[in-house]
Design a protein around this motif. Sequence first.
Motif, PDB file in Angstrom:
ATOM      1  N   GLN A 102       0.841  -1.190   0.000  1.00  0.00           N
ATOM      2  CA  GLN A 102       0.000   0.000   0.000  1.00  0.00           C
ATOM      3  C   GLN A 102       0.873   1.235   0.000  1.00  0.00           C
ATOM      4  N   LEU A 103       0.327   2.314  -0.476  1.00  0.00           N
ATOM      5  CA  LEU A 103       0.977   3.602  -0.375  1.00  0.00           C
ATOM      6  C   LEU A 103      -0.110   4.648  -0.195  1.00  0.00           C
ATOM      7  N   GLY A 104       0.272   5.702   0.476  1.00  0.00           N
ATOM      8  CA  GLY A 104      -0.740   6.709   0.733  1.00  0.00           C
ATOM      9  C   GLY A 104      -0.130   7.985   1.255  1.00  0.00           C
ATOM     10  N   GLY A 105      -0.956   8.953   1.394  1.00  0.00           N
ATOM     11  CA  GLY A 105      -0.519  10.234   1.933  1.00  0.00           C
ATOM     12  C   GLY A 105      -1.706  10.952   2.529  1.00  0.00           C
ATOM     13  N   GLY A 106      -1.417  11.859   3.459  1.00  0.00           N
ATOM     14  CA  GLY A 106      -2.514  12.579   4.081  1.00  0.00           C
ATOM     15  C   GLY A 106      -2.016  13.742   4.885  1.00  0.00           C
ATOM     16  N   PHE A 107      -2.872  14.253   5.719  1.00  0.00           N
ATOM     17  CA  PHE A 107      -2.455  15.368   6.557  1.00  0.00           C
ATOM     18  C   PHE A 107      -3.079  15.268   7.930  1.00  0.00           C
TER      19      PHE A 107
END
Lengths: 426, 367
Positions: free
Chosen positions: B160-165
């Motif tokens: 999985q890969l992801g990004g956020g804040f």
Amino acid sequence: MKAGRFFSRFFWVMSAVLLCTCDTQNSIDPVFKDYFIKYYGEDGNHEAKDFAVNDDGTIIMVGTVTFGQGSVSTRRVYVVKTDLEGNELWNKTLGSDYNEVAADIEPIVGGPDAGHFLVLSNFDLTPDQRRIRLTVINTNGDSLKSFVYSIYSSLEGVSVTSMSNGTAIIAGVTTDIGANTGLPIPPTVLEDFIIFRVLNDYSIDITLNDRIGGAYEGSAIKVVSVGSDFIYAAFSDELTTIGNIPDNGVYEHNFIFRRFEGNPGSVSALLFSGSLSLDEKMSALSSRPLFGTFCAIGTQSDLNGANRRAYAAVVSSALTSIQAEGVVSPSSSHEYEGVAITAASTSYMMLANEINAAGRRDIYFKKMSTSLVPEFDLRFGAVDNDDRGAAVAELPNGDILILGTMQLAGQQDKIALIKLRPNGTF
Amino acid sequence: MRIFSFIVGLFLISILNIDVFAQEDRSDCEQSITLANDEFNAGRFYGVPAILKPCIDRGFSREQKQRAYTLLTQIYLLQDDPIAAGNAYLEVLRANPEFEADTAIHPIDVVYLSKKYTADPVFSIFGRAGGNTSPVSVIQTVSPSGLPVDNNYGLRVGFQLGGGFDFNINRSVAISTEIEFGFTSYKKSQTRFGDDILNVTANQSWATIPLYVRYTFSHGKLRPFGYAGFAVQFLNSEKANFISQKRDLSEQFPLILPETETTNRSLMDFRNSLNRSMVIGGGVRYKYGLDFLFVDVRYYAGLSNIVVPTSSADYTGVLVELGHADDMFRINNLSISIGYLHPFYKPRELKKARTKSILRGLNKSSK
């Protein structure tokens, strides 16, 4: 900070809501229990043939199980009972000393064995001597008694009809040994149709025992009672001169309906359906009348057997007229062979096999009026597998049951029971 | 070729020279800070800004800048110039956003002033990638046969890969959201029709949007964190490979056929695309400059039955082709990721100063 508090509260409320909506066994939709495709059989390959729907909602299916492969295979009659959710209650493989193939199952509606079932099957005593067996089973699938009929050198039962007086009438076909004294091994042509009645004790009633055909070729398919009379449905090439030479390899069969009182050879009414330039072979007749009609289904083809289409004929129960007749399969690049027909509450429901260019079949279902006007049709099957229909029925609530054989993973055949809503959806 | 070598050599020499010059500057500025401290200790406050200005203009290191502006903050406080002191303290925070005045090191008036300012990030962004596995929770077994079947689910590895804040409520608590793209897999082995085998290997593609509350320890080089929340999950695709084998093991009619493989069959006809789950996780952040590297271990507990109720009913497809009917099941996901977090530090004056604790401390000490 106010925003922070808002988000925190929102978060906890959402979490609570989500937790409460967790799907569990109690919350999931149980539709899959009511409408389904389910497969039956264990070791071996299983070919469906017919089923009987009981008043208690259970279903008894009959078919043939084949153990092993090729020339070393062994075939037996296989019976399986399910509830209306398709759960198997029991299965039985009927014993035999011979390779035996199921042909029909009917509930016994009268006489001392009422409440039991008649299973019709055929086996080869020797390669050129086929026999009919009638087995009485109870609702637990126990074989109570069985009777073998060998009134001709070689004969094959197609259907059995249970009568309210406890008798049963078997329709089928026999080898015309008179015209074919040197029987090939195995016999390739079973020519005359036979109709005989068995009494309460399953002995043959000599007053209703006839072999019809002579120089013609064909088969009796089904006998139904209409008042005090009977109608038998058959196919034969007796209307034409090109096909009535035994074993010449050219056939021009037509559907035949005859009404008789006691002797099938002495008829009070007669109808033919079909074309004189095409071949029509009947495969099934609806077992009960619908709006004063009966419907037969079969396969129409060119004289050489090419260009197969499902063909149906609706006749008045008095056999005074053909109400409707014609091809009931769609116009397409596929070929079709008619398999089964049943009278639903207001329509006829038919099964056919849709055959693709590779020769593999799918199950084709059509609901249609007594005028053969289609209401809707459906297909079941996988392109690369050989799937075929066997029987169809309507439940008291209008749901549709379809029995067939499905080839799974290209490896094995299993009996398939399909249950649909009245409109054909799952 | 020679020209190329010449250009590369010139470039390397330039880089080395810049670095040497910078080090020389910092060495000079260190002397300036020492001189400024001496002046401060001698009570000569007015000349200190002028001493520090060349280095402030030319560029202190972050650490030097912090010390220089801390000194200026003290001087402006002593000169009773709170505005200049506040501006100087904001420069301290710009140099080191995690700077905290300490009564053991700094004068109490600097500590008091520090409580009126913060550089805590309002938002942080992060990205992460790693591996996962998806345990299946069967809600109800669905048999394609009239008899019960024996199903065993197994684990497989995905990524999985992801990004956020993060939206930081305070230094420790944040509300976080992200978009995660997960590629998961599971396997199922079914025994049916006696001893026949049907092995299914399914590969799923998910887009997941979790929303959760995170608590992070706010001090130290290593900062553990934990979080919990919920997630909306979109199942984009699921394709499966099937291996089936007919095995008749009876003594009388034994027959074992070779395995047949059927590949790349979509199961989306039997899937709910929109699903939901609870998410719980934790990990540790490692401070790397002003940013963080982190390790995150996460568990999504599926709440939704991802299978439509009619998986055992179809006109065509794998049910008809292979005799495959899906159980009703929820799918979970355990993942481990490594990631990088960048806080957007925002040195600013607080609307509501956090000086009560200082006042309480002063009152206690005066008693």
